[in-house]
Scaffold this motif. Sequence first.
Motif, short mmCIF file in Angstrom:
data_model
loop_
_atom_site.label_atom_id
_atom_site.label_comp_id
_atom_site.label_asym_id
_atom_site.label_seq_id
_atom_site.Cartn_x
_atom_site.Cartn_y
_atom_site.Cartn_z
N ALA A 156 53.23 -30.37 1.24
CA ALA A 156 52.81 -31.39 2.27
C ALA A 156 53.69 -32.43 2.25
O ALA A 156 54.33 -32.83 1.32
N PRO A 157 54.03 -32.97 3.68
CA PRO A 157 55.02 -34.04 3.70
C PRO A 157 54.62 -35.26 3.23
O PRO A 157 53.42 -35.58 3.09
N HIS A 158 55.67 -36.18 2.74
CA HIS A 158 55.44 -37.60 2.51
C HIS A 158 55.36 -38.35 3.69
O HIS A 158 56.35 -38.78 4.16
N TRP A 159 54.07 -38.63 4.12
CA TRP A 159 53.81 -39.68 5.18
C TRP A 159 54.16 -40.76 4.99
O TRP A 159 53.71 -41.28 3.70
N LEU A 160 54.75 -41.90 5.62
CA LEU A 160 54.92 -43.32 5.32
C LEU A 160 54.00 -43.94 6.58
O LEU A 160 53.75 -43.55 7.48
N ARG A 161 53.56 -45.20 5.73
CA ARG A 161 53.00 -46.33 6.86
C ARG A 161 54.29 -47.26 7.42
O ARG A 161 54.52 -47.95 6.76
N GLN A 162 54.75 -46.86 8.24
CA GLN A 162 55.70 -47.39 9.00
C GLN A 162 55.53 -48.82 9.60
O GLN A 162 54.69 -49.04 10.32
N VAL A 163 56.41 -49.82 9.33
CA VAL A 163 56.22 -51.07 9.67
C VAL A 163 57.30 -51.72 10.36
O VAL A 163 57.58 -53.08 10.41
N HIS A 164 58.36 -51.18 10.78
CA HIS A 164 59.52 -51.68 11.15
C HIS A 164 60.26 -52.35 10.31
O HIS A 164 60.91 -53.58 10.58
N GLY A 165 60.29 -52.15 9.08
CA GLY A 165 61.02 -52.84 7.78
C GLY A 165 62.38 -52.23 7.53
O GLY A 165 62.73 -51.43 8.11
N THR A 166 62.74 -52.53 6.38
CA THR A 166 63.87 -51.86 5.75
C THR A 166 63.67 -51.54 4.39
O THR A 166 64.56 -51.11 3.34
N ARG A 167 62.29 -51.12 4.00
CA ARG A 167 61.92 -50.77 2.51
C ARG A 167 62.21 -49.04 2.61
O ARG A 167 61.95 -48.39 3.48
N VAL A 168 63.07 -48.74 1.38
CA VAL A 168 63.25 -47.36 1.26
C VAL A 168 62.54 -46.94 -0.09
O VAL A 168 62.31 -47.60 -1.15
N LEU A 169 61.99 -45.82 -0.11
CA LEU A 169 61.32 -45.09 -1.33
C LEU A 169 61.99 -43.81 -1.69
O LEU A 169 62.44 -43.24 -0.95
N ARG A 170 61.79 -43.49 -3.05
CA ARG A 170 62.61 -42.40 -3.61
C ARG A 170 61.11 -41.66 -4.16
O ARG A 170 60.73 -41.84 -4.81
N PHE A 171 61.08 -40.16 -3.59
CA PHE A 171 60.18 -39.33 -4.05
C PHE A 171 60.73 -38.23 -4.99
O PHE A 171 61.88 -37.60 -4.71
N ASP A 172 60.15 -38.09 -6.13
CA ASP A 172 60.63 -37.11 -7.23
C ASP A 172 59.83 -36.00 -7.42
O ASP A 172 59.90 -35.18 -8.05
N ALA A 173 58.51 -36.00 -6.55
CA ALA A 173 57.59 -34.91 -6.48
C ALA A 173 57.07 -34.62 -5.25
O ALA A 173 56.99 -35.52 -4.58
N PRO A 174 56.59 -33.44 -5.07
CA PRO A 174 55.82 -33.10 -3.80
C PRO A 174 54.77 -33.85 -3.55
O PRO A 174 53.93 -34.34 -4.67
N ALA A 175 54.26 -34.23 -2.31
CA ALA A 175 53.11 -34.79 -1.95
C ALA A 175 51.83 -33.89 -2.21
O ALA A 175 52.01 -32.60 -1.93
N LEU A 176 50.73 -34.61 -2.50
CA LEU A 176 49.61 -33.90 -2.65
C LEU A 176 48.96 -33.63 -1.09
O LEU A 176 49.27 -34.51 -0.40
N PRO A 177 48.23 -32.73 -0.86
CA PRO A 177 47.54 -32.28 0.43
C PRO A 177 46.66 -33.55 0.57
O PRO A 177 46.01 -33.90 -0.33
N PRO A 178 46.83 -34.16 1.55
CA PRO A 178 45.87 -35.40 1.96
C PRO A 178 44.52 -35.12 2.17
O PRO A 178 44.06 -33.90 2.34
N PRO A 179 43.48 -36.14 1.79
CA PRO A 179 42.22 -35.86 2.06
C PRO A 179 42.01 -35.87 3.78
O PRO A 179 42.37 -36.40 4.22
N GLN A 180 40.90 -34.88 3.82
CA GLN A 180 40.66 -34.55 5.08
C GLN A 180 39.43 -35.59 5.49
O GLN A 180 38.26 -35.68 5.07
N PRO A 181 39.67 -36.09 6.79
CA PRO A 181 38.59 -37.03 7.44
C PRO A 181 37.23 -36.40 7.71
O PRO A 181 37.16 -35.16 8.12
N SER A 182 36.23 -36.92 7.51
CA SER A 182 34.89 -36.29 7.97
C SER A 182 34.56 -36.59 9.20
O SER A 182 34.37 -37.71 9.67
N PRO A 183 34.39 -35.28 10.15
CA PRO A 183 33.83 -35.81 11.64
C PRO A 183 32.81 -36.79 11.69
O PRO A 183 32.60 -37.38 12.62
#
Length: 348
Positions: free
Chosen positions: A68-95
Amino acid sequence: MVSGGLAATAPFPPKVRAFTTLRHGAGVSAAPFDSFNLGNFRGADGDDPVAVARNRAELVARFGLPSAPHWLRQVHGTRVLRFDAPALPPPQPSPASGGGSLDAARWEGSLAAASGERSLAAAYRGGSLVVASGGGSLDAAPTGEGLDPAAAFPPPPLAGEDGGRIEAARITQPHHRQVAFGDDEPEADAAVTGVAGVVLAILTADCLPVVFAAKDGSEIAAAHAGWPGLSQGMLEATLAAMRTPPADVLTWIGPCAGPASYEVGRNVFDAFVSHDAAAVSAFVATREGHWLADLPALARRRLIAAGMSMADIHGGTWCTMSEPDRFFSHRRDGRSGRIATLAWIGLD
């Protein structure tokens, strides 16, 4: 072109994969987010979180992502993260709850890529990820190997150029969590990894998506740079976060608002020209106090100043504003979906 997406045209090493999604040809989102919207679900005027969750699950399955991709909450800033493991599948929203919080299934195994990256083992107890209206699912195969919960323990932030922050981000593996869809996405505008199978993702609808790759394929990065982040050093901060020297990096600039369409005011002009007088070459006057801005040209100037060679900078030819059949555009449409630019190092 890749099927349903736009392949990066930079001469990346064979094991580096990168592409940008297109708005049509996949997905379930209704207009004006039709149909493969992968973001813009938080606001009151955004897309249905359930539709976005299904689109993201389809993304993994359709393109054979290794995780699963590492999604980011983008804010038009300059913060950089390093990821050293795959992302977990996200929780699914309830309709029923309109995308509110839900109890995510207990994690029982690890993400695993099978048959040459072509599938994702999403090992949940009692459920699978829905990928289409017909109820199809990814390979939901518990491995039987439990993961110990781990707390996030990033080292102290380093100083990046122009105030950018470089941080290591380790992924927690909770046994039980209650979280709303998207709420576990960290706030940042770029990410770096040197680990095969870790998928980086950037969401855009006119801003610059930029993919970086070491020439030897050992490291990649992906950055979101609208004009605020670009003028504040987002790309320089991303290069600084990489362990690869800038001279040994290749970049690809994905689809963005093009120089024949993107008109800006005095604030944008001054944000660049006040710090680099020669940046005036990237602006063409249209009327009093307004210019057409060439975002890719501005990005190239800053990458070269940070130590890259012009010959190693590619892309920047696709315009989101002028191609409504291919791309979402916030400037063109107002309410708009988001395309995604994804990059990873292959497992083979």
